[in-house]
Structures are given as structure tokens and as C-alpha cells.
Design a protein around this motif. Structure first.
Motif, PDB file in Angstrom:
ATOM      1  N   VAL A 131     -26.547   1.769  24.175  1.00 16.27           N
ATOM      2  CA  VAL A 131     -27.304   3.009  23.990  1.00 16.27           C
ATOM      3  C   VAL A 131     -27.752   3.090  22.537  1.00 16.27           C
ATOM      4  CG1 VAL A 131     -27.239   5.530  24.099  1.00 16.27           C
ATOM      5  CG2 VAL A 131     -25.986   4.170  25.797  1.00 16.27           C
ATOM      6  N   SER A 132     -29.032   3.298  22.328  1.00 17.44           N
ATOM      7  CA  SER A 132     -29.556   3.478  20.970  1.00 17.44           C
ATOM      8  C   SER A 132     -29.409   4.951  20.612  1.00 17.44           C
ATOM      9  CB  SER A 132     -31.003   3.000  20.896  1.00 17.44           C
ATOM     10  OG  SER A 132     -31.056   1.594  21.113  1.00 17.44           O
ATOM     11  N   LEU A 133     -28.235   5.299  20.111  1.00 16.64           N
ATOM     12  CA  LEU A 133     -27.808   6.690  19.995  1.00 16.64           C
ATOM     13  C   LEU A 133     -28.448   7.411  18.811  1.00 16.64           C
ATOM     14  CD1 LEU A 133     -25.716   8.377  21.701  1.00 16.64           C
ATOM     15  CD2 LEU A 133     -24.217   8.156  19.720  1.00 16.64           C
ATOM     16  N   TYR A 134     -28.732   8.691  19.033  1.00 14.06           N
ATOM     17  CA  TYR A 134     -29.255   9.587  17.985  1.00 14.06           C
ATOM     18  C   TYR A 134     -30.581   9.094  17.393  1.00 14.06           C
ATOM     19  CZ  TYR A 134     -24.496  11.561  17.979  1.00 14.06           C
ATOM     20  OH  TYR A 134     -23.299  12.127  18.332  1.00 14.06           O
ATOM     21  N   GLY A 135     -31.236   8.166  18.093  1.00  7.10           N
ATOM     22  CA  GLY A 135     -32.521   7.669  17.605  1.00  7.10           C
ATOM     23  C   GLY A 135     -32.455   6.344  16.893  1.00  7.10           C
ATOM     24  N   LEU A 136     -31.250   5.751  16.783  1.00  3.24           N
ATOM     25  CA  LEU A 136     -31.059   4.491  16.050  1.00  3.24           C
ATOM     26  C   LEU A 136     -30.770   3.350  17.016  1.00  3.24           C
ATOM     27  CD1 LEU A 136     -30.634   3.050  13.264  1.00  3.24           C
ATOM     28  CD2 LEU A 136     -28.185   3.525  13.586  1.00  3.24           C
ATOM     29  N   PRO A 137     -31.597   2.303  17.030  1.00  9.21           N
ATOM     30  CA  PRO A 137     -31.328   1.174  17.927  1.00  9.21           C
ATOM     31  C   PRO A 137     -29.991   0.507  17.637  1.00  9.21           C
ATOM     32  CG  PRO A 137     -33.592   1.100  17.141  1.00  9.21           C
ATOM     33  CD  PRO A 137     -32.898   2.165  16.351  1.00  9.21           C
ATOM     34  N   ALA A 138     -29.367   0.014  18.697  1.00 12.06           N
ATOM     35  CA  ALA A 138     -28.151  -0.775  18.563  1.00 12.06           C
ATOM     36  C   ALA A 138     -28.500  -2.143  17.976  1.00 12.06           C
ATOM     37  CB  ALA A 138     -27.488  -0.914  19.929  1.00 12.06           C
ATOM     38  N   ASP A 139     -27.484  -2.935  17.682  1.00 12.55           N
ATOM     39  CA  ASP A 139     -27.703  -4.272  17.118  1.00 12.55           C
ATOM     40  C   ASP A 139     -28.072  -5.222  18.258  1.00 12.55           C
ATOM     41  OD1 ASP A 139     -27.753  -6.618  15.703  1.00 12.55           O
ATOM     42  OD2 ASP A 139     -25.893  -6.225  14.613  1.00 12.55           O
ATOM     43  N   MET A 140     -29.339  -5.185  18.634  1.00 11.07           N
ATOM     44  CA  MET A 140     -29.769  -5.808  19.882  1.00 11.07           C
ATOM     45  C   MET A 140     -29.752  -7.334  19.839  1.00 11.07           C
ATOM     46  SD  MET A 140     -30.112  -3.283  21.898  1.00 11.07           S
ATOM     47  CE  MET A 140     -30.867  -4.132  23.283  1.00 11.07           C
ATOM     48  N   ASP A 141     -29.982  -7.963  18.694  1.00 12.71           N
ATOM     49  CA  ASP A 141     -29.959  -9.425  18.641  1.00 12.71           C
ATOM     50  C   ASP A 141     -28.572  -9.958  19.002  1.00 12.71           C
ATOM     51  OD1 ASP A 141     -32.601  -9.587  18.009  1.00 12.71           O
ATOM     52  OD2 ASP A 141     -32.308 -10.339  15.960  1.00 12.71           O
ATOM     53  N   LYS A 142     -27.547  -9.349  18.439  1.00 11.07           N
ATOM     54  CA  LYS A 142     -26.184  -9.780  18.750  1.00 11.07           C
ATOM     55  C   LYS A 142     -25.850  -9.538  20.218  1.00 11.07           C
ATOM     56  CE  LYS A 142     -24.074  -9.287  14.172  1.00 11.07           C
ATOM     57  NZ  LYS A 142     -23.016  -8.602  13.380  1.00 11.07           N
ATOM     58  N   ILE A 143     -26.274  -8.395  20.725  1.00  9.51           N
ATOM     59  CA  ILE A 143     -25.981  -8.060  22.126  1.00  9.51           C
ATOM     60  C   ILE A 143     -26.728  -8.990  23.070  1.00  9.51           C
ATOM     61  CG2 ILE A 143     -26.227  -6.250  23.879  1.00  9.51           C
ATOM     62  CD1 ILE A 143     -25.858  -4.228  21.501  1.00  9.51           C
ATOM     63  N   ASN A 144     -27.988  -9.249  22.780  1.00  9.59           N
ATOM     64  CA  ASN A 144     -28.775 -10.161  23.623  1.00  9.59           C
ATOM     65  C   ASN A 144     -28.190 -11.572  23.608  1.00  9.59           C
ATOM     66  OD1 ASN A 144     -30.689  -8.280  24.539  1.00  9.59           O
ATOM     67  ND2 ASN A 144     -31.976  -8.562  22.728  1.00  9.59           N
ATOM     68  N   ALA A 145     -27.692 -12.009  22.454  1.00 12.37           N
ATOM     69  CA  ALA A 145     -27.116 -13.353  22.359  1.00 12.37           C
ATOM     70  C   ALA A 145     -25.855 -13.460  23.209  1.00 12.37           C
ATOM     71  CB  ALA A 145     -26.810 -13.682  20.901  1.00 12.37           C
ATOM     72  N   ILE A 146     -25.024 -12.444  23.173  1.00  5.61           N
ATOM     73  CA  ILE A 146     -23.817 -12.428  24.012  1.00  5.61           C
ATOM     74  C   ILE A 146     -24.209 -12.459  25.489  1.00  5.61           C
ATOM     75  CG2 ILE A 146     -21.841 -11.029  24.723  1.00  5.61           C
ATOM     76  CD1 ILE A 146     -21.812  -9.973  21.768  1.00  5.61           C
ATOM     77  N   ALA A 147     -25.186 -11.642  25.848  1.00  9.67           N
ATOM     78  CA  ALA A 147     -25.639 -11.586  27.242  1.00  9.67           C
ATOM     79  C   ALA A 147     -26.186 -12.935  27.698  1.00  9.67           C
ATOM     80  CB  ALA A 147     -26.694 -10.502  27.393  1.00  9.67           C
ATOM     81  N   LYS A 148     -26.978 -13.565  26.853  1.00  6.64           N
ATOM     82  CA  LYS A 148     -27.556 -14.864  27.217  1.00  6.64           C
ATOM     83  C   LYS A 148     -26.469 -15.902  27.440  1.00  6.64           C
ATOM     84  CE  LYS A 148     -30.990 -18.266  25.706  1.00  6.64           C
ATOM     85  NZ  LYS A 148     -31.963 -18.642  24.636  1.00  6.64           N
ATOM     86  N   ALA A 149     -25.456 -15.883  26.602  1.00  6.06           N
ATOM     87  CA  ALA A 149     -24.370 -16.859  26.722  1.00  6.06           C
ATOM     88  C   ALA A 149     -23.602 -16.698  28.028  1.00  6.06           C
ATOM     89  CB  ALA A 149     -23.429 -16.726  25.529  1.00  6.06           C
ATOM     90  N   HIS A 150     -23.621 -15.509  28.577  1.00  3.28           N
ATOM     91  CA  HIS A 150     -22.875 -15.235  29.814  1.00  3.28           C
ATOM     92  C   HIS A 150     -23.796 -14.957  31.006  1.00  3.28           C
ATOM     93  CE1 HIS A 150     -18.872 -15.015  27.904  1.00  3.28           C
ATOM     94  NE2 HIS A 150     -19.543 -14.596  26.850  1.00  3.28           N
ATOM     95  N   ASN A 151     -25.095 -15.218  30.833  1.00  2.87           N
ATOM     96  CA  ASN A 151     -26.077 -15.037  31.903  1.00  2.87           C
ATOM     97  C   ASN A 151     -26.089 -13.601  32.432  1.00  2.87           C
ATOM     98  OD1 ASN A 151     -28.158 -15.971  33.577  1.00  2.87           O
ATOM     99  ND2 ASN A 151     -26.738 -16.397  35.256  1.00  2.87           N
ATOM    100  N   LEU A 152     -26.124 -12.655  31.514  1.00  3.63           N
ATOM    101  CA  LEU A 152     -26.135 -11.240  31.869  1.00  3.63           C
ATOM    102  C   LEU A 152     -27.457 -10.606  31.444  1.00  3.63           C
ATOM    103  CD1 LEU A 152     -22.581 -10.301  30.540  1.00  3.63           C
ATOM    104  CD2 LEU A 152     -23.212 -10.842  32.908  1.00  3.63           C
ATOM    105  N   ALA A 153     -27.832  -9.545  32.140  1.00  2.00           N
ATOM    106  CA  ALA A 153     -29.023  -8.779  31.757  1.00  2.00           C
ATOM    107  C   ALA A 153     -28.623  -7.683  30.776  1.00  2.00           C
ATOM    108  CB  ALA A 153     -29.666  -8.155  32.990  1.00  2.00           C
ATOM    109  N   VAL A 154     -29.570  -7.322  29.902  1.00  2.36           N
ATOM    110  CA  VAL A 154     -29.364  -6.212  28.975  1.00  2.36           C
ATOM    111  C   VAL A 154     -30.395  -5.134  29.270  1.00  2.36           C
ATOM    112  CG1 VAL A 154     -29.363  -5.446  26.563  1.00  2.36           C
ATOM    113  CG2 VAL A 154     -28.418  -7.690  27.173  1.00  2.36           C
ATOM    114  N   ILE A 155     -29.909  -3.921  29.518  1.00  2.00           N
ATOM    115  CA  ILE A 155     -30.765  -2.745  29.664  1.00  2.00           C
ATOM    116  C   ILE A 155     -30.567  -1.903  28.415  1.00  2.00           C
ATOM    117  CG2 ILE A 155     -31.259  -0.666  31.010  1.00  2.00           C
ATOM    118  CD1 ILE A 155     -29.810  -2.061  33.389  1.00  2.00           C
TER     119      ILE A 155
END
Length: 366
Positions: A131-155
Motif C-alpha cells: 500500500v502506498s500509504l498517505y500518498g507515498l509510494p512503497a519501495d516498489m523495486d525491492k518488492i517487485n524483485a522479491i515477487a519476480k524471484a518467487h513468481n508472484l504478482a504485485v498489485i
């Protein structure tokens, strides 16, 4: 003074002629559902965010539900998310019979802590919803990299961050699917419930478009189990007008946030990492002295409204008690929930009002 927490009336007055004209055009057309303003808004949203596809949706909550349905989420799946947000994020996971799996937040940004995600992944994990809370995006590069390594989708739950950026890319276009809300109090809000979904995959976009319209792929031909997730033409017309002014409002929001940050004392103020911008869906501060309620009551007596986003983390909500989490499970979320509160904020907060808020708060805190 009698200050509005979010001054929607002033915003309407600023754009009144344009909004009234846009609404009148929809009324004249009588195309209240799937009218011309819907396609226009989707094109405008796509161009704004840089995402290849955008879909107007009935609410941010429905956008989350449709995203999960588009991924094929079903009973027994697990979806990782944060316990420190509005309940809709976890609620839609649970509604499908999947299991919300919580990961604690970073104490500085209040977003999900990427360093804690991997240990929560199991063979049942279907997706990650930061969740990009209070108007600030989360650290999406790190999250996307973790998801890719485990074949998961990111919403990306960007229901509070439409218009913010992460490494020069707009929120909503930072992952496989982005969803946002246009609830009236959001940085870009309509005059009722509303939302949107974003992606860059043609097949995924077509599936989203089908699910939000009862799973139809042709008139009375239903390929998927879907819902009525359409956004009506009147709301789209309003958003088309407001979107034309949105970048100016973002600049004003940043200016107002900067004034707060430079002048408030004895509080923990928002931290915006250098690789990101915030649209300040809320300007939320923390009071560590333990007397938050007394301060909020004193501000109310001075005509300064406040709000607490959010007083009870999701893992402690009665509706999610069946998950088995107990107090102390996510200490950072629980700590922030005890300390945080939000100040009046909008692009139409006047200098006089803001000065009064700052003076009132500083006087109370010494």
C-alpha cells in the motif's frame, strides 16, 4: 477559526463552471453508464500515469477485488500485505476466501517493510499488495524483485497515491497491476465513490474490462464471474475536469506540506525518501509523548479538526480475528497507530488557516 479538514467546497467553486458544463453534457446525452466521458477519462488516466491501459472502476475497493479476481485468486491462497492501512486491502483478500498474510511496516515511511516480505512467502502465496500509504509510494523495486524471484504478482494499492512518483515513474504504473481510489477526499477525487485500474498487459486489461462488467466478453456472453464495477459517466466527467488541474494541485500540496514541515515542532514529521514524491493524501504526524488524545481534543476546541489514520491495525480488528494474530505481532504498526494523527490538508488550505493550525499546535506542544 472553523477550518475544514479537506476543503472540497473551495475546490468546487474554483472549477465550478467547467464541472457544471461537464455534468450538463452528460445529462444532455442521457448516457449515464458507459458514456463518452468514461473512455475519455480512461485515455486521460493512461496518459497521465504512463500506463498502457487504464480502466475506470466503481471504487478503489472494487478495483482491489477485480485485481485479485483477474489473478485467479481463490480460497486457500495467501496474499501478503500490510496491517497498517484501511481495511479494504485485507477485506477483499478475505472476501475471496484467501488469507491475508501481514508483514510489518517501515517505521519511517509507514509502508510495508520489503526486508520482511520474503520470510512470509509460502507455497500458497499468490500475490503481494503493498500500500502506498498517505500518498507515498512503497519501495516498489525491492518488492517487485522479491515477487519476480518467487513468481508472484504485485498489485500496488495506490488508493492514496495517485499523482505521486517513485524513481520518476508515477504511482499506479509501478507493478503488474495498479489500483487507485477517487473517493472525494483523495488527492484526485470525484463526487461519490470511484476508482481506476492500470496495467501494461493487453490480455490482462481485457480480462479486467470483462470482470468489471459482469464477466462479459460480448453482450450476454459471460466468460468470467465478475461484478458491476463500472464507474458512471457523471463521475468520469467530474474527474476529467479535475484531472486538468491536478498537477497544479500537486504542486500546491507539496508547498503546503513543506510549510508544515518547516514550521511544526516537537513532532515526528513525514519522511519522503529522495527517490520518491508524495501527494500527501494525508499530512500525518506523530506525537510520542503519549498524550495524543488530549492534544487532539485541545485542537478541536480551537477549531482545528484532526483525524487518526489508523487507530487500530488490521491484525487486531475483530473481523480478522480468525487469522490468529495477537497484540504484539506487528510492533511497528501498533506503535505508529498509537502515535499518529493527520492535520487539515488540501490544495485549498489558505495561508491564514495553515498559520493558525501551526501556531495552535506549537503552542500546545511547547
Amino acid at each position: 477559526m472553523n477550518i475544514q479538514f479537506i476543503n472540497l467546497k473551495a475546490q468546487y467553486k474554483a472549477y465550478k463552471d467547467e464541472i457544471d458544463t461537464a455534468i450538463a453534457e452528460v445529462l444532455d446525452s442521457s448516457a449515464y453508464v458507459m458514456g463518452a466521458s468514461v473512455g475519455e477519462l480512461e485515455s486521460n488516466l493512461s496518459a497521465f500515469c504512463g500506463a498502457r491501459y487504464a480502466r475506470a472502476v466503481s471504487s478503489g475497493t472494487d478495483a482491489l477485488l477485480i485485481a485479485l479476481l483477474a489473478l485467479g485468486t481463490q480460497r486457500g491462497d495467501e496474499v501478503i500485505t500490510t496491517p497498517f492501512t484501511f481495511i479494504a486491502t485485507a477485506e477483499m483478500i478475505a472476501l475471496l476466501g484467501a488469507k491475508p498474510v501481514f508483514v510489518d511496516i517501515d517505521e519511517m515511511t509507514y509502508n510495508i517493510d520489503p526486508e520482511k516480505i520474503e520470510s512470509a512467502i509460502t507455497s500458497r502465496t499468490k500475490a503481494i499488495i503493498p500500500v502506498s500509504l498517505y500518498g507515498l509510494p512503497a519501495d516498489m523495486d525491492k518488492i517487485n524483485a522479491i515477487a519476480k524471484a518467487h513468481n508472484l504478482a504485485v498489485i500496488e494499492d495506490a488508493c492514496q497515491s495517485f499523482g505521486a512518483t517513485y524513481k520518476s515513474k508515477y504511482s499506479c504504473n509501478l507493478s503488474y497491476i495498479g489500483v487507485t481510489s477517487f473517493f472525494p477526499s483523495k488527492p484526485l477525487g470525484c463526487y461519490g465513490d470511484g476508482g481506476a485500474m492500470f496495467c501494461n498487459d493487453e490480455a490482462l486489461d481485457e480480462k479486467i474490462g470483462s470482470i468489471l462488467n459482469h464477466g462479459q466478453i460480448g453482450r450476454y456472453i459471460h466468460k468470467y464471474i465478475g461484478l458491476n464495477g463500472r464507474l458512471d459517466s457523471l463521475q468520469c466527467a467530474v474527474l476529467n475536469v479535475k484531472l486538468r488541474h491536478f498537477k497544479e494541485e500537486i504542486a500546491k500540496r507539496e508547498q503546503i506540506a513543506r510549510i508544515y514541515t518547516e514550521n511544526l515542532h516537537n513532532l515526528i514529521l513525514p519522511v519522503i525518501p529522495q527517490d520518491r514524491t508524495s501527494v500527501y493524501a494525508q499530512y500525518s504526524v506523530r506525537l510520542t509523548s503519549g498524550n495524543r488524545e488530549a492534544v487532539l481534543e485541545a485542537l478541536q476546541h480551537r477549531g482545528v479538526p484532526t483525524a487518526v489514520h489508523y487507530p487500530l491495525p488490521l491484525h487486531l480488528q475483530e473481523s480478522l480475528a480468525y487469522l490468529g494474530y495477537t497484540k504484539g505481532a506487528f510492533p511497528v504498526s501498533e506503535k505508529i497507530a498509537r502515535e499518529i494523527f493527520s492535520l487539515p490538508f488540501s490544495a485549498f488550505l489558505s495561508e491564514q488557516e495553515q498559520s493558525y493550525i501551526i501556531e495552535s499546535l506549537n503552542a500546545l506542544l511547547g
